[in-house]
Design an enzyme around this catalytic site. Structure first.
Site, PDB file in Angstrom:
ATOM      1  N   ASP A  82       0.848  -1.191   0.000  1.00  0.00           N
ATOM      2  CA  ASP A  82       0.000   0.000   0.000  1.00  0.00           C
ATOM      3  C   ASP A  82       0.892   1.253   0.000  1.00  0.00           C
ATOM      4  O   ASP A  82       1.805   1.372   0.826  1.00  0.00           O
ATOM      5  CB  ASP A  82      -0.866  -0.051   1.276  1.00  0.00           C
ATOM      6  CG  ASP A  82      -1.972   0.979   1.295  1.00  0.00           C
ATOM      7  OD1 ASP A  82      -2.432   1.377   0.207  1.00  0.00           O
ATOM      8  OD2 ASP A  82      -2.391   1.358   2.404  1.00  0.00           O
ATOM      9  N   HIS A  83       0.654   2.157  -0.918  1.00  0.00           N
ATOM     10  CA  HIS A  83       1.383   3.448  -0.970  1.00  0.00           C
ATOM     11  C   HIS A  83       2.902   3.313  -1.009  1.00  0.00           C
ATOM     12  O   HIS A  83       3.606   3.937  -0.199  1.00  0.00           O
ATOM     13  CB  HIS A  83       0.991   4.342   0.219  1.00  0.00           C
ATOM     14  CG  HIS A  83      -0.421   4.822   0.154  1.00  0.00           C
ATOM     15  ND1 HIS A  83      -0.851   5.808  -0.693  1.00  0.00           N
ATOM     16  CD2 HIS A  83      -1.522   4.415   0.830  1.00  0.00           C
ATOM     17  CE1 HIS A  83      -2.150   5.990  -0.548  1.00  0.00           C
ATOM     18  NE2 HIS A  83      -2.593   5.154   0.368  1.00  0.00           N
ATOM     19  N   ASP A 104       2.947   5.010  -5.468  1.00  0.00           N
ATOM     20  CA  ASP A 104       2.164   6.229  -5.282  1.00  0.00           C
ATOM     21  C   ASP A 104       3.004   7.432  -5.680  1.00  0.00           C
ATOM     22  O   ASP A 104       3.740   7.999  -4.880  1.00  0.00           O
ATOM     23  CB  ASP A 104       1.707   6.332  -3.817  1.00  0.00           C
ATOM     24  CG  ASP A 104       0.844   7.564  -3.587  1.00  0.00           C
ATOM     25  OD1 ASP A 104       0.689   8.370  -4.531  1.00  0.00           O
ATOM     26  OD2 ASP A 104       0.335   7.726  -2.470  1.00  0.00           O
ATOM     27  N   GLY A 214      -8.909   5.674   1.011  1.00  0.00           N
ATOM     28  CA  GLY A 214      -9.586   6.533   1.980  1.00  0.00           C
ATOM     29  C   GLY A 214     -11.071   6.236   2.075  1.00  0.00           C
ATOM     30  O   GLY A 214     -11.891   7.145   2.180  1.00  0.00           O
ATOM     31  N   ASN A 256     -10.208   0.476  -0.400  1.00  0.00           N
ATOM     32  CA  ASN A 256      -9.220   0.386   0.691  1.00  0.00           C
ATOM     33  C   ASN A 256      -9.813   0.774   2.036  1.00  0.00           C
ATOM     34  O   ASN A 256     -10.376   1.867   2.172  1.00  0.00           O
ATOM     35  CB  ASN A 256      -8.066   1.348   0.407  1.00  0.00           C
ATOM     36  CG  ASN A 256      -7.129   0.839  -0.667  1.00  0.00           C
ATOM     37  OD1 ASN A 256      -7.439  -0.112  -1.370  1.00  0.00           O
ATOM     38  ND2 ASN A 256      -5.986   1.470  -0.785  1.00  0.00           N
ATOM     39  N   ILE A 257      -9.628  -0.090   3.005  1.00  0.00           N
ATOM     40  CA  ILE A 257     -10.177   0.172   4.343  1.00  0.00           C
ATOM     41  C   ILE A 257      -9.112  -0.113   5.395  1.00  0.00           C
ATOM     42  O   ILE A 257      -8.596  -1.231   5.476  1.00  0.00           O
ATOM     43  CB  ILE A 257     -11.425  -0.711   4.592  1.00  0.00           C
ATOM     44  CG1 ILE A 257     -12.530  -0.335   3.585  1.00  0.00           C
ATOM     45  CG2 ILE A 257     -11.925  -0.558   6.032  1.00  0.00           C
ATOM     46  CD1 ILE A 257     -13.709  -1.274   3.566  1.00  0.00           C
ATOM     47  N   ASP A 258      -8.798   0.888   6.169  1.00  0.00           N
ATOM     48  CA  ASP A 258      -7.873   0.720   7.281  1.00  0.00           C
ATOM     49  C   ASP A 258      -8.438   1.341   8.557  1.00  0.00           C
ATOM     50  O   ASP A 258      -8.565   0.685   9.594  1.00  0.00           O
ATOM     51  CB  ASP A 258      -6.507   1.353   6.937  1.00  0.00           C
ATOM     52  CG  ASP A 258      -5.464   1.063   7.998  1.00  0.00           C
ATOM     53  OD1 ASP A 258      -5.754   0.279   8.929  1.00  0.00           O
ATOM     54  OD2 ASP A 258      -4.350   1.600   7.913  1.00  0.00           O
TER      55      ASP A 258
HETATM   56  P1  13P Z   1      -8.947   4.837   5.367  1.00  0.00           P
HETATM   57  O1  13P Z   1      -8.062   5.685   6.211  1.00  0.00           O
HETATM   58  O2  13P Z   1     -10.174   5.582   4.943  1.00  0.00           O
HETATM   59  O3  13P Z   1      -9.266   3.527   5.982  1.00  0.00           O
HETATM   60  O4  13P Z   1      -8.145   4.534   3.991  1.00  0.00           O
HETATM   61  C1  13P Z   1      -7.227   3.470   3.945  1.00  0.00           C
HETATM   62  C2  13P Z   1      -6.408   3.507   2.713  1.00  0.00           C
HETATM   63  O5  13P Z   1      -6.675   4.193   1.741  1.00  0.00           O
HETATM   64  C3  13P Z   1      -5.217   2.651   2.672  1.00  0.00           C
HETATM   65  O6  13P Z   1      -4.467   2.845   1.522  1.00  0.00           O
HETATM   66  O1  G3H Z   2      -3.489   4.871   3.619  1.00  0.00           O
HETATM   67  C1  G3H Z   2      -2.778   4.533   4.558  1.00  0.00           C
HETATM   68  C2  G3H Z   2      -3.127   3.384   5.419  1.00  0.00           C
HETATM   69  O2  G3H Z   2      -4.168   3.700   6.297  1.00  0.00           O
HETATM   70  C3  G3H Z   2      -1.908   2.895   6.124  1.00  0.00           C
HETATM   71  O3  G3H Z   2      -1.617   3.681   7.222  1.00  0.00           O
HETATM   72  O4  G3H Z   2       0.761   4.170   6.794  1.00  0.00           O
HETATM   73  O5  G3H Z   2      -0.213   4.452   9.091  1.00  0.00           O
HETATM   74  O6  G3H Z   2       0.153   2.167   8.139  1.00  0.00           O
HETATM   75  P1  G3H Z   2      -0.122   3.621   7.866  1.00  0.00           P
HETATM   76 ZN    ZN Z   3      -4.568   4.864   0.770  1.00  0.00          ZN
END
Ligand code: 13P
Ligand code: G3H
Ligand code: ZN
Length: 311
Positions: A82-83, A104, A214, A256-258
Site C-alpha cells: 500500500d502506498h 504512489d 480513503g 481500501n479500508i484501514d
Molecule cells: P482509510 O483511512 O479511509 O481507511 O483509507 C485506507 C487507505 O486508503 C489505505 O491505503
Molecule cells: O493509507 C494509509 C493506510 O491507512 C496505512 O496507514 O501508513 O499508518 O500504516 P499507515
Molecule cells: Zn490509501
C-alpha cells in the site's frame, strides 16, 4: 492455494458489479479477523501492507502471517504493498513475495509520476507482479505524510488514458472526494463523491479497474464506544456506505479500508479493559478485538463491497 494476483479478481469484479476489499494488516489478530470473515462469506480478499506496517511488524512476519491465512482458509488472497513511495520499496516487496504493489507517485508532477510508475511496472511485470498507480491526490494522513485539504486535488479525467498507456499500470487509484484517516468530514458537513469524475474516467478507460483509497466510513457505533470508555475522538464522519456500494457497482474494483479496522479494534479493547480492569492477559482483550474486526469485515463484504460468495 498460493498467493494470487489481482488480475483475475478485478476482471470478475468489474464484470460482476462488485469490489474487492483491500484491508490493511499489521499483526496476527487483524489478519485472522479479516480472513475469518472472508472465509465465512467465501469472499476474495486483498491484504495490504504499508511502509509503516513493514516497519512495525517486519516484512517477513507479515508475509508468513498471510501465507498462514491462505493455508488456513484456502481463499484467493492477494498480498499488496500500500502506498509504495519509491522504486526501492516496491522492488523489495516484489522480491519479497508480494503479488501486487502500489507505486504512489501522486505527489510528483505528471511526467515524474509517469517515469517512476513506468520503472516499477517494468520491474514488476517481468516478475509476474501487478501494479497500481495513482493520479490525483487525496487529503488525510498516511504514514508520515499529511496532505491538507487545500493540497488535495481531484483526478483530472483528461489525463488518465495517457497515464495508463504510458505507464502500463494494471489498476488506477483516483481522487474523487475520499480521504485518509478517521477525520474525513465534520458532523453536519455533507460527504460528496465526484461520481461524474468516476464515470468520465471509466468512459475513457473501458473495463479498466479503478481503486478507491480513503474509503473507511468511520463507523459511528465504534466512535461512540471509544468515547464511552475513556477515548477522546473528535466527532467526524466518513464515506457513507451507500456511496461506496454505488462505486463498487461502477468501475471501482478495489476499496481500501484501514481506519475502520483500527477503530473496531480500539473500541473492543477499550470496552474490554474498562469492563475487566483486573485482566492483564493480552489474549483476553485481543479475542474480542479480533471478533469485532471479523464482524466489521463481514459487514463490509456483504453490505458494501458485494463480494460475498465470489471467491
Ligand atoms: P482509510 O483511512 O479511509 O481507511 O483509507 C485506507 C487507505 O486508503 C489505505 O491505503
Ligand atoms: O493509507 C494509509 C493506510 O491507512 C496505512 O496507514 O501508513 O499508518 O500504516 P499507515
Ligand atoms: Zn490509501
Amino acid at each position: 492455494m498460493p498467493l494470487v494476483s489481482t488480475k483475475e479478481m478485478f476482471q470478475k469484479a468489474y464484470e460482476g458489479g462488485y469490489a474487492i476489499g483491500a484491508f490493511n494488516v499489521n499483526n496476527m489478530e487483524i489478519v485472522q479477523g479479516i480472513t475469518e470473515a472472508a472465509k465465512e462469506e467465501n469472499a476474495p480478499l486483498i491484504l495490504q501492507v504499508s511502509a509503516g506496517a513493514r516497519k512495525y511488524a517486519k516484512h517477513i512476519y507479515l508475509v508468513k502471517l498471510v501465507e498462514a491465512a491462505i493455508a488456513d482458509t484456502n481463499l484467493p488472497i492477494a498480498l499488496h504493498l500500500d502506498h509504495g513511495a519509491d522504486f526501492e520499496i516496491c522492488k523489495s516487496c516484489i522480491d519479497g513475495g508480494f503479488t501486487s504493489v502500489m507505486i504512489d507517485g501522486s505527489a510528483h508532477s505528471f511526467e515524474d509520476n509517469i517515469a517512476l510508475t513506468r520503472k516499477v511496472v517494468e520491474y514488476a511485470h517481468e516478475r509476474g507482479v501487478v501494479v497500481e498507480g495513482e493520479l490525483g491526490k487525496l487529503a488525510g494522513i498516511e504514514d508520515d505524510v499529511n496532505v491538507s485539504a487545500e493540497d488535495a486535488n481531484f483526478t483530472n479525467p483528461a489525463e488518465v488514458e495517457e497515464f495508463v498507456t504510458r505507464t502500463g499500470v494494471d489498476s488506477l487509484a483516483i481522487a474523487i472526494g475520499t480521504s485518509h484517516g478517521a477525520y474525513k468530514f465534520k458532523p453536519g458537513q455533507k460527504p460528496q463523491l465526484r461520481f461524474d469524475i468516476l464515470e468520465e474516467v471509466s468512459r475513457r478507460l473501458p473495463g479498466f479497474p479503478i481503486v478507491l483509497h480513503g474509503a473507511s466510513s468511520v463507523i459511528q457505533e465504534d466512535v461512540a464506544i471509544v468515547n464511552q470508555y475513556g477515548g477522546k475522538m473528535p466527532d467526524a464522519i466518513g464515506i457513507p456506505e451507500e456511496m461506496l456500494r454505488k462505486a463498487a457497482t461502477m468501475a471501482v474494483c478495489k476499496i481500501n479500508i484501514d481506519s475502520d479496522l483500527r477503530l473496531a479494534m480500539t473500541a473492543a479493547i477499550r470496552k474490554y479493559m474498562a469492563e475487566n480492569p483486573s485482566h492483564f492477559d493480552p489474549r483476553q482483550y485481543l479475542t474480542p478485538a479480533r471478533d469485532h474486526i471479523r464482524e466489521l469485515v463481514r459487514h463490509k463484504i456483504v453490505d458494501v463491497l458485494g463480494c460475498a460468495g465470489k471467491a
